[in-house]
Design a protein around this motif. Structure first.
Motif, PDB file in Angstrom:
ATOM      1  N   ASN A 123       1.087   0.497  -2.680  1.00  0.00           N
ATOM      2  CA  ASN A 123       0.468   1.615  -1.883  1.00  0.00           C
ATOM      3  C   ASN A 123       0.710   2.933  -2.823  1.00  0.00           C
ATOM      4  OD1 ASN A 123       3.424   1.901  -1.976  1.00  0.00           O
ATOM      5  ND2 ASN A 123       3.420   2.375   0.205  1.00  0.00           N
ATOM      6  N   SER A 182      -3.462  -1.232   6.382  1.00  0.00           N
ATOM      7  CA  SER A 182      -3.754  -0.336   5.290  1.00  0.00           C
ATOM      8  C   SER A 182      -3.197   0.961   5.403  1.00  0.00           C
ATOM      9  CB  SER A 182      -5.061  -0.205   5.045  1.00  0.00           C
ATOM     10  OG  SER A 182      -5.475   0.535   3.941  1.00  0.00           O
ATOM     11  N   ASP A 221      -0.601   3.235   3.563  1.00  0.00           N
ATOM     12  CA  ASP A 221      -0.893   4.570   2.727  1.00  0.00           C
ATOM     13  C   ASP A 221      -0.113   5.485   3.083  1.00  0.00           C
ATOM     14  OD1 ASP A 221      -3.003   2.988   1.357  1.00  0.00           O
ATOM     15  OD2 ASP A 221      -4.420   3.702   2.662  1.00  0.00           O
TER      16      ASP A 221
END
Length: 456
Positions: free
Chosen positions: A141, A118, A122
């Protein structure tokens, strides 16, 4: 009844383990956990059935163990079953605890991996969108949101998010061909050039047969806008250099041909032609030197030697160097600088900035006009330097472009220089962490200004 309750308990245990196996089978590591749970069930099954037939206390312990497993299945890995005292179940105490600890460690590792993935998504500059087999957004994203200029919420139809038909067609082509596909496109809003790559991801859902597969599409977006802008700038640069060199070269060639045709023996024309050739050669030489200087600055090869620089002394030195030029133009140049104005910078390069700005003002200030050079301490620990002229002023549409390479307000005038002086001044000031700008009103003159860090 005890046997029935025992059988029910066993079925409940197997059902729970099957559920846990289904939940954990989302990845290879989780599938391993499911297999371990299945093995535990196979061990428990004969033991539980036999124990329920002979021992009511063991039934209670079994129920407690099943309840503990339910809590473990819900993610509570701190749970441990009560002490197993029956002969048949007591040997499972340690393996059960070991299995729980292994499950906790593996789930913690999987959670860490998800957090890392993640974090990577990001912080990626490229946009990422995962489109599921039903053509809905499964993952995206922040970079995808920024590049497309729209929100990309999860579980929304692709057609409602991607308005560009080229991107939708790319996803469809990728899914149908089962091959990686690529395209470049220009978005109108926001104005961006993007490259898009669609990669097929084929999976076999757990609830379908092994020969039934579904295809998701991983869409990656890369911003080509800076590269396209650089290509445009390069083309414009080559065109501008060609134009600026072609004119003086054509002029020199024409005058040389005239001299060869007999004018060289003309005592009146020959010296004039030679003087004009000399000026054109000087102009080309100046432009080449300016181009080299600009190239060194932009590539970072030009170093700064920072030191305290007295503003009054620096401007006075520039005025002395341009004294002959000032006298030729018939413009009155005054300096208005109080004492104690000291900036932090490279003295030689700052003289070049002031010289370029003053030379620019001299070009556009008519004979009998006035130019004033000022400097003062300004806010935020900086020094503000201004060059004010009484020239014709500049139209508003030209102001944003004055510090661009080769930009000229009036190209019909032949005495405007190379069009690089203001660009060089801007880059030098920015090397000093300063700012540069211009204020002008047509008919009332112009003020070119720049800031520098104040010396401590």
């Amino acid at each position: 009844m005890a046997g029935l309750r025992g059988a029910t308990m066993v079925l409940g245990t197997l059902t729970l383990l099957s559920f846990l196996a289904g939940v954990l089978a989302a990845s290879a590591s989780e599938a391993l956990i499911a297999f371990l749970c299945f093995l535990v069930a196979m061990v428990l099954l004969p033991l539980v059935v036999r124990e329920h037939r002979t021992n009511a206390a063991a039934a209670r312990e079994t129920r407690a163990a099943v309840a503990a497993m339910r809590r473990i299945a819900s993610g509570n890995f701190d749970v441990r079953p009560e002490r197993l005292t029956s002969t048949t179940l007591s040997g499972l105490q340690a393996p059960f605890a070991a299995m729980t600890e292994a499950l906790a460690a593996l789930f913690s590792q999987l959670a860490d991996h998800r957090e890392q993935l993640s974090a990577v998504l990001d912080t990626m500059a490229d946009g990422v969108i995962l489109v599921d087999p039903d053509n809905r957004i499964a993952l995206s994203n922040p970079a995808a949101h920024e590049l497309l200029g729209v929100e990309v919420p999860r579980d929304t139809p692709l057609s409602s998010v991607l308005r560009d038909h080229e991107l939708r067609a790319l996803v469809t082509l990728c899914r149908e061909s089962d091959q990686r596909t690529y395209t470049e496109l220009a978005l109108a809003n926001p104005r961006r050039n993007l490259s898009a790559t669609a990669t097929p991801i084929t999976t076999t859902p757990a609830e379908t047969q092994l020969d039934e597969q579904e295809t998701s599409v991983l869409l990656t977006l890369h911003d080509l806008t800076p590269l396209r802008q650089l290509e445009t700038t390069r083309r414009e640069f080559v065109a501008n250099v060609s134009h600026e060199l072609r004119n003086p070269l054509a002029s020199v060639k024409a005058m040389v041909e005239t001299l060869e045709g007999g004018a060289v023996s003309d005592s009146a024309a020959a010296p004039d032609f030679l003087a004009r050739i000399n000026r054109e050669v000087d102009r080309m030489n100046t432009m080449v030197n300016d181009l080299l200087e600009l190239s060194r600055i932009e590539s970072g090869q030009s170093e700064l030697h920072r030191e305290p620089v007295d503003a009054a002394a620096t401007i006075a030195a520039v005025c002395t160097d341009l004294e002959h030029r000032i006298a030729e133009t018939g413009v009155e140049v005054t300096v208005n600088i109080p004492g104690g104005i000291v900036a932090l910078g490279d003295a030689e390069k700052l003289q070049q900035v002031i010289s370029n700005l003053l030379d620019n003002a001299l070009k556009f200030t008519p004979r009998g006009g006035a130019i004033e050079l000022c400097a003062r301490n300004a806010a935020q620990d900086c020094v503000l330097v201004e060059v004010r002229d009484s020239g014709p002023g500049i139209a508003p549409e030209h102001l944003p472009h004055l510090f661009e390479r080769f930009y000229k307000v009036d190209r019909s005038r032949g005495d405007q220089g190379t069009g690089l002086g203001l660009a060089i001044a801007k880059h030098i000031v920015e090397m000093h962490s300063g700012e540069v700008g211009v204020e002008s009103t047509q008919g009332t003159g112009s003020t070119f200004w720049f800031t520098l860090p104040r010396a401590p």
